[in-house]
Write an enzyme that holds these catalytic residues in place. Structure first.
Site, short mmCIF file in Angstrom:
data_model
loop_
_atom_site.label_atom_id
_atom_site.label_comp_id
_atom_site.label_asym_id
_atom_site.label_seq_id
_atom_site.Cartn_x
_atom_site.Cartn_y
_atom_site.Cartn_z
N MET A 1 0.83 -1.19 0.00
CA MET A 1 0.00 0.00 0.00
C MET A 1 0.86 1.25 0.00
O MET A 1 0.65 2.17 0.75
CB MET A 1 -0.92 -0.02 1.21
CG MET A 1 -1.98 -1.08 1.07
SD MET A 1 -3.02 -1.18 2.49
CE MET A 1 -1.96 -2.06 3.62
N CYS A 2 1.90 1.20 -0.84
CA CYS A 2 2.77 2.36 -0.83
C CYS A 2 3.72 2.35 -2.02
O CYS A 2 3.78 1.40 -2.79
CB CYS A 2 3.57 2.42 0.45
SG CYS A 2 4.09 0.83 1.05
N GLY A 3 4.45 3.41 -2.14
CA GLY A 3 5.49 3.51 -3.15
C GLY A 3 6.78 3.92 -2.48
O GLY A 3 6.77 4.63 -1.47
#
Lengths: 660, 302
Positions: free
Chosen positions: B1-3
C-alpha cells in the site's frame, strides 16, 4: 498521423484523442511518454491503426484494447497488452511483470527480457520474448503459446492448464504438473514464420513445455447422493447434525475436503437478532398508502459517472453463467428489468440475451479473466472488480468438470472438461497500490462513464473498506459469511469470513474513522431473505442490498446443495441441455419478479410504519438488539423485551396481512 | 500500500537530494495519497540531530517540548539548537553516552523519529509537495536518501506511522518498505528477547530494527540484506540507507514492483519506472527490474 505529447496532456485526455484519431483511421505517435500508465487503454478499432510510443510506457500499455497495433520503442511496465483479444504489441526494450496477461488472441513481442508470470491466465494468441523470461512464465495459462528465445527462470508453466511454452535457452526448472514433449515440424515452421514476421533472429532449437494432465481434475468427484436440502441440514444442532454426518460420509469417499454449493449453515448472529424499535404492527396493508414512499436508489455516482438507477434498494447478486444455466441467467435478467433493479454477470462473461433482457447490468471482472473483454465492459452499466466473496474469502471460483462444456469453455477461453479452479488473486493486483492503477485502467477503458465497484468477501472489513474508499471506488459490494456459492469446500463455507451483521458494522465504523462521509455507496449482501432484512440493513447504514440465494429460490431452486455436481434436477445449476430443458424460463422469471415485488411492498410498508416517507431515511434509531451478541456487534441498545412485545413480522405474516 | 524511492549520488558534494526525492515521490503519489516521508543524508555534523513528532496544538506541543527537555537533561544531553516546524520538533544535542540506552529511555516517553549525525527524517501527512511547502524538503542537499508514500488504513493518519522508519537505537539508519512481513510476530519476539523495544505494530519498523541489530554486530550491509531475504517471510521490496550506503532487498516472489537505473554518477531505485523517468524527462532510460530474491548495495565515495 496524429501526435500527442504526454508532457502536455493528461492520460485521460490523451486516450480520448487516441480514440478519435484512430476512429479517423490515423496512426498515432506518443511523445514524452516517460513511463506513464494506461497509454492506449480501451482502444477498440475495426481498421488497423498503429500507436507508436516514443520512449517507455508504464503499466497496462495497450491494455483492454482490440484491433490496434502498439509499438513501444523502449520499456513497458507491468501487464503490457492486458487482456487483448485481437491486436499486436511490440516492446522494443524490456517488459515488467505479467506481459500478455489474460490475452485472448493477441500477438505480444518483447524484444528484450520480460518480467515474472509472463502470460498469466492467457487463453490464446502468442507471447514472444527475445531475451530471458523471469520466473513462472506461463503461470496458470489456459491456452495459446509462449516463445522464449533466451533462458527461462524457475517454474516454467506453473499450474498451466493448456497451451505450449517453447524455450530456446536454458530452463531453470519446470512448474508443477508440466512435462517436456517433442515438437513437430509444423510447430517449428509456425514459430519460424512468427519470428520472421517480427524480424527476430534465432537459429537454435526449442524445448517444448506443456501441461502433464495430472492435476486438471480431482482424482475423485463428489458422489451423487440423495439430496439433503439445505434447510434440513442446517437446522437444530450446530454440533452434530445431518450435514456434519453427510460431510463425513463424502470425505470418506473422496479422501479430501468436500465441495458443495450454498453457504454457511451454522447459526451466527444475524438480522433476526435485531428488531425494529417501534411497534410496526400498525403496518398498512393498503398499497395506495405506500405509493408515495420513496424507494428509488442510485449506486455509484461518487465521481460523476452515470449511477446505476434502481426502483428500490435491491440488486441481484453476482452469479455466473457457468455456475447457473443460460436460461436462468436470462430469467434473472428479465426479472431484474421487470422490477426495475440490476442484474450482475458474475464470473465468466456476458451473454447477449442477458444484455438484451437486463436494463441495468453490472459486469464483473475476476482474477481468471474468464470471458472478460473490453467490448462487454463498454456495454455494461457498471463494472465490478471481484476481490473475494463471502462464501469463500481468499479463494478463487470453482467450476467442476461437468459444467465446463464446449460452449462454456469457448466463452471463458479454457480447455473443455477441466475442474476449473480460478486464481485466488488478480495477476496485477497485489496490493492497494496496484489496485489504484487497475481502477484507473478500468476508468480509461469505459471512458469514465460508468461506476466502478469492488466486490469483497467480509474478512478484515475495517481495513478493506478504507482501501476501497481511498483507492477511489464508486461503490462496494460487501458479502458476509452467509453468502452462497455454486461450489466451495465446506470448511471454508462454514468457517472463513465474518457474518454479514459484523461486516456491515465494521464497514460503517471504518468509513467513519476516516471521515469518509457517505459518498461511496455500500451494497450489503449475504443471507438477506426478505424486505424486513433489507430495511434493517439500510437502517444499519447500507445504501443498497443484493439478493442471490433468495432470488434463485424464488426462481425454482430446491436448495439441495449439489450445485457443483452439474446435474441440477431443476435445471438451474447445470450446463447439461437435458437438465436445462427442465427449466421454464418464462414462468420462473415471473416468479422471481413477483418475489422482488413482495420485497418492494415490504420495504415500503415497514418504512412507512417506522414513520418515514423515504427508505433512505431509516436509521439506527429505528433498531434495537435482541441478543447480547447482536448488541455487542452493532452497538445497538440491547432490548430483549422486544422479542415478545415488538417482534418484527416475518415476510409471510406481512403478506398475510396484505392478503387479509 | 505504498510507493518507495531512493537515490544515491556516487560523488561527494551537495547534490539536490530533496528535489530529486520530491520528483520521484510525486511520480508515484498515486500509490499512497495519505502520507509522505524522506530520509536524507547531508554533511556529517558534530552534534547529534534528533527529530521528534509533537502535537500541532499549541498547549500540547509545549508540554511535549518541555517533556523532551527534561528527558534529555537526565541523560546529560545539552540542547544546542532547536527548531519547531509542522508536526515536528528538531534539536541538535551534544551527547557522548550510550546511544542505545539513551534512545530507549527517550522513546518510551516521546515520539522520536530520527537520530543521527548525518540523517534527517521528515515525514508527515500529505503529499511530497505539501511536505516541501511546510518543511522545505527541496532545499536539502547531500549525497543520498530514500522516500516513501503511504496509504493508511488505521483510524487516523498519524505522522509517526509514516515511513521512513529509523532503526531504533542505531543512528543514521533508515528504511522504507513496500509489502508485508508475514512472520512479523515471530521475528519481533526474537528481537524483543534481545532487548529491543517496538513503538508501533508496523512491520517496517521491524525491518529497520532487524537490519540495525545485524549491522551492530559488525556485518556488512550487503550480508545483512542477504540474510534478511532468508529470515523475513512475506512479500516485500525495501530500501535501506546508512551513513554511506543504500541498498535494496526483494523477496523471492517479487510480488512488489521495483525498478532501478544506474549511471556512472548515480543510482536511482523506485517502485515504478514513472518515478525514475521523472529524473530524465523525455528520455528512454535503460532501467532494470531486479530479479526476485536479490539484493544489492551502493556506497558513496568517501
Amino acid at each position: 498521423m496524429g501526435q500527442i505529447d504526454l508532457s502536455q496532456v493528461a492520460i485521460t485526455a490523451a486516450n480520448q484523442k487516441i480514440h478519435s484519431l484512430a476512429a479517423d483511421g490515423q496512426d498515432i505517435e506518443i511523445v514524452n511518454p516517460d513511463a506513464r500508465h494506461n497509454i492506449g487503454v480501451g482502444l477498440v478499432v475495426d481498421n488497423p491503426v498503429t500507436v507508436r510510443v516514443r520512449g517507455s510506457a508504464g503499466y497496462f500499455c495497450g491494455g483492454l484494447s482490440d484491433g490496434a497495433r502498439f509499438e513501444i520503442e523502449h520499456n513497458a511496465g507491468w501487464a503490457v497488452g492486458d487482456n487483448i483479444y485481437n491486436g499486436t504489441v511490440v516492446v522494443g526494450g524490456n517488459a515488467g511483470a505479467i506481459p500478455g496477461v489474460a490475452i485472448r488472441g493477441a500477438e505480444i513481442v518483447v524484444r528484450g527480457n520480460m518480467g515474472s508470470r509472463a502470460g498469466q491466465v492467457m487463453k490464446a494468441g502468442t507471447l514472444c520474448c527475445g531475451g530471458n523470461a523471469a520466473f513462472m512464465a506461463g503461470y496458470m495459462m489456459y491456452g495459446g503459446r509462449i516463445i522464449i528465445l533466451g533462458d527461462a527462470a524457475a517454474k516454467v508453466g506453473q499450474d498451466m492448464s493448456a497451451g505450449e511454452i517453447f524455450v530456446g535457452g536454458k530452463i531453470e526448472s519446470l512448474g508443477n504438473d508440466t512435462m517436456i514433449v517433442d515438437m513437430d515440424a509444423q510447430e517449428r515452421d509456425e514459430i519460424r514464420e512468427f519470428l520472421d514476421r517480427f524480424e527476430l533472429k534465432f537459429d537454435g532449437d526449442f524445448t517444448k513445455v506443456v501441461n502433464a494432465g495430472k492435476k486438471l481434475r480431482y482424482a475423485k468427484a463428489e458422489p451423487r447422493h440423495r439430496p439433503q436440502p439445505f434447510f434440513v441440514s442446517s437446522k437444530s444442532s450446530n454440533y452434530w447434525n445431518p450435514k456434519v454426518q453427510e460431510d463425513i460420509w463424502i470425505k470418506g469417499e473422496v479422501g479430501r475436503y468436500r465441495i458443495r454449493g450454498y453457504g454457511a449453515s451454522k447459526p451466527v448472529p444475524h438480522l433476526n437478532d435485531i428488531a425494529f424499535a417501534r411497534d410496526i404492527s400498525t403496518i398498512s396493508p393498503d398499497p395506495e398508502e405506500l405509493k408515495d414512499i420513496n424507494l428509488k436508489t442510485t449506486v455509484g455516482g461518487r465521481f460523476g459517472a452515470k449511477p446505476i438507477s434502481l426502483s428500490m434498494p435491491v440488486m441481484i447478486a453476482p452469479m455466473s453463467f457457468g455456475a447457473l444455466s443460460r436460461k436462468v441467467k436470462i430469467a434473472l435478467a428479465r426479472a431484474s428489468r421487470l422490477s426495475g433493479i440490476s442484474e450482475n454477470t458474475g464470473e465468466g462473461g456476458m451473454l447477449d440475451e442477458q444484455r438484451a433482457e437486463a436494463d441495468q447490468l453490472i459486469f464483473q471482472c475476476l482474477s481468471g479473466r474468464l470471458g472478460w473483454n473490453v467490448k462487454d465492459m463498454q456495454r455494461a452499466d457498471a463494472i465490478e472488480i471481484y476481490i473475494s466473496q463471502g462464501a469463500k474469502p481468499g479463494l478463487g471460483g470453482q467450476l467442476m468438470a461437468k459444467k465446463v462444456t464446449p460452449e462454456l469453455a469457448a466463452i471463458r477461453g479454457i480447455p473443455v472438461g477441466i475442474d476449473l479452479r480460478s486464481p485466488s488473486r488478480h495477476p496485477d493486483v497485489l496490493g492497494a497500490d496496484d489496485l489504484v492503477i487497475k481502477l484507473q485502467e478500468f476508468r480509461e477503458a469505459t471512458f469514465h462513464k460508468v461506476p466502478i465497484g469492488i466486490k469483497m468477501g467480509a474478512g478484515r472489513v475495517n481495513d478493506d473498506i478504507k482501501i476501497a474508499y481511498k483507492d477511489g471506488f464508486d461503490f462496494v459490494e460487501l458479502d458476509g459469511l452467509q453468502g452462497s456459492t455454486g461450489a466451495a469446500s465446506t470448511e471454508v463455507l462454514e468457517n472463513v469470513g465474518i457474518p454479514t451483521l459484523a461486516a456491515v458494522q465494521e464497514a460503517i465504523d471504518g468509513l467513519r474513522e476516516i471521515d469518509a462521509g457517505d459518498d461511496m455507496d455500500l451494497v450489503m449482501m449475504g443471507g438477506l431473505k426478505d424486505g424486513v432484512d433489507i430495511v434493517k440493513m439500510l437502517a444499519l447504514g447500507a445504501s443498497c442490498t443484493s439478493v442471490g440465494t433468495a432470488a434463485i429460490i424464488a426462481g425454482g431452486c430446491i436448495a439441495c446443495m449439489q450445485c457443483h455436481v452439474g446435474t441440477c434436477p431443476v435445471g438451474i445449476a447445470t450446463q447439461d441441455p437435458e437438465h436445462e430443458a427442465r427449466y421454464d424460463l418464462d414462468k420462473q422469471a415471473m416468479n422471481m419478479h413477483r418475489y422482488f415485488e413482495s420485497l418492494r411492498w415490504q420495504i415500503a410498508a415497514i418504512t412507512r410504519a417506522l414513520g418515514h416517507d423515504d427508505v433512505h431515511k431509516v436509521g439506527r434509531g429505528d433498531l434495537v438488539a435482541l441478543t447480547p451478541e447482536a448488541a455487542d456487534i452493532t452497538g445497538l441498545p440491547y432490548r430483549p423485551e422486544h422479542k415478545t412485545d415488538h417482534r418484527p413480522l416475518t415476510g409471510l405474516e406481512l403478506l398475510d396481512r396484505k392478503a387479509g | 500500500m505504498c510507493g518507495i524511492a531512493g537515490v544515491l549520488f556516487k560523488t561527494q558534494g551537495a547534490h539536490e537530494i530533496g528535489k530529486t526525492l520530491i520528483e520521484m515521490l510525486d511520480g508515484c503519489q498515486h500509490r499512497g495519497p495519505d502520507s509522505t516521508g524522506f530520509a536524507m543524508y547531508g554533511e556529517t555534523r558534530d552534534l547529534l540531530q534528533l527529530r521528534f513528532i509533537v502535537p500541532t496544538d499549541e498547549a500540547a506541543r509545549k508540554d511535549a517540548v518541555d517533556n523532551i527537555a527534561s528527558l534529555l537533561a537526565r541523560h546529560d544531553a545539552a540542547i544546542e539548537s532547536e527548531q519547531s516546524v509542522g508536526c515536528s520538533y528538531q534539536i541538535a544535542v551534544r551527547f557522548d553516552g550510550d546511544l542505545l540506552e539513551f534512545t530507549k529511555d527517550i522513546e518510551e516517553h516521546a515520539k522520536l523519529v530520527s537520530v543521527g549525525h548525518t540523517l534527517d527524517i521528515i515525514k508527515d501527512d500529505g503529499t511530497a509537495h505539501e511536505l516541501d511547502d511546510l518543511y522545505n524538503v527541496g532545499e536539502f542537499t547531500g549525497t543520498h536518501g530514500i522516500g516513501h508514500v503511504r496509504l493508511a488504513t488505521e483510524s487516523a493518519v498519524r505522522p509517526e506511522a509514516a515511513h521512513p522508519f529509523w532503526a531504533t537505537g542505531f543512528e543514521d539508519i533508515a528504511i522504507v518498505h513496500n509489502g508485508q512481513i508475514t512472520n512479523y510476530w515471530k521475528m519481533r519476539r526474537r528481537l524483543e528477547r534481545r532487548g529491543y523495544s517496538f513503538h508501533t505494530d508496523n512491520d517496517s519498523e521491524l525491518v529497520a530494527v532487524y537490519l540495525a541489530d545485524k549491522l551492530s554486530q559488525g556485518e556488512t550491509l550487503d550480508s545483512v540484506l542477504e540474510t534478511a531475504i532468508e529470515d523475513l517471510d512475506g512479500t516485500f521490496s525495501f530500501l535501506v540507507s546508512t551513513k554511506d550506503e543504500i541498498g535494496y532487498a526483494k523477496d523471492n516472489l517479487a510480488a512488489k514492483p521495483m525498478v532501478l537505473y544506474e549511471t556512472d554518477d548515480m543510482i536511482a531505485i523506485a517502485s515504478e519506472e514513472v518515478s525514475l523517468n521523472r529524473l530524465f524527462p523525455g528520455q528512454s532510460i535503460n532501467s532494470t527490474e531486479p530479479a526476485p530474491g536479490t539484493h544489492q548495495t551502493w556506497a558513496r565515495s568517501i
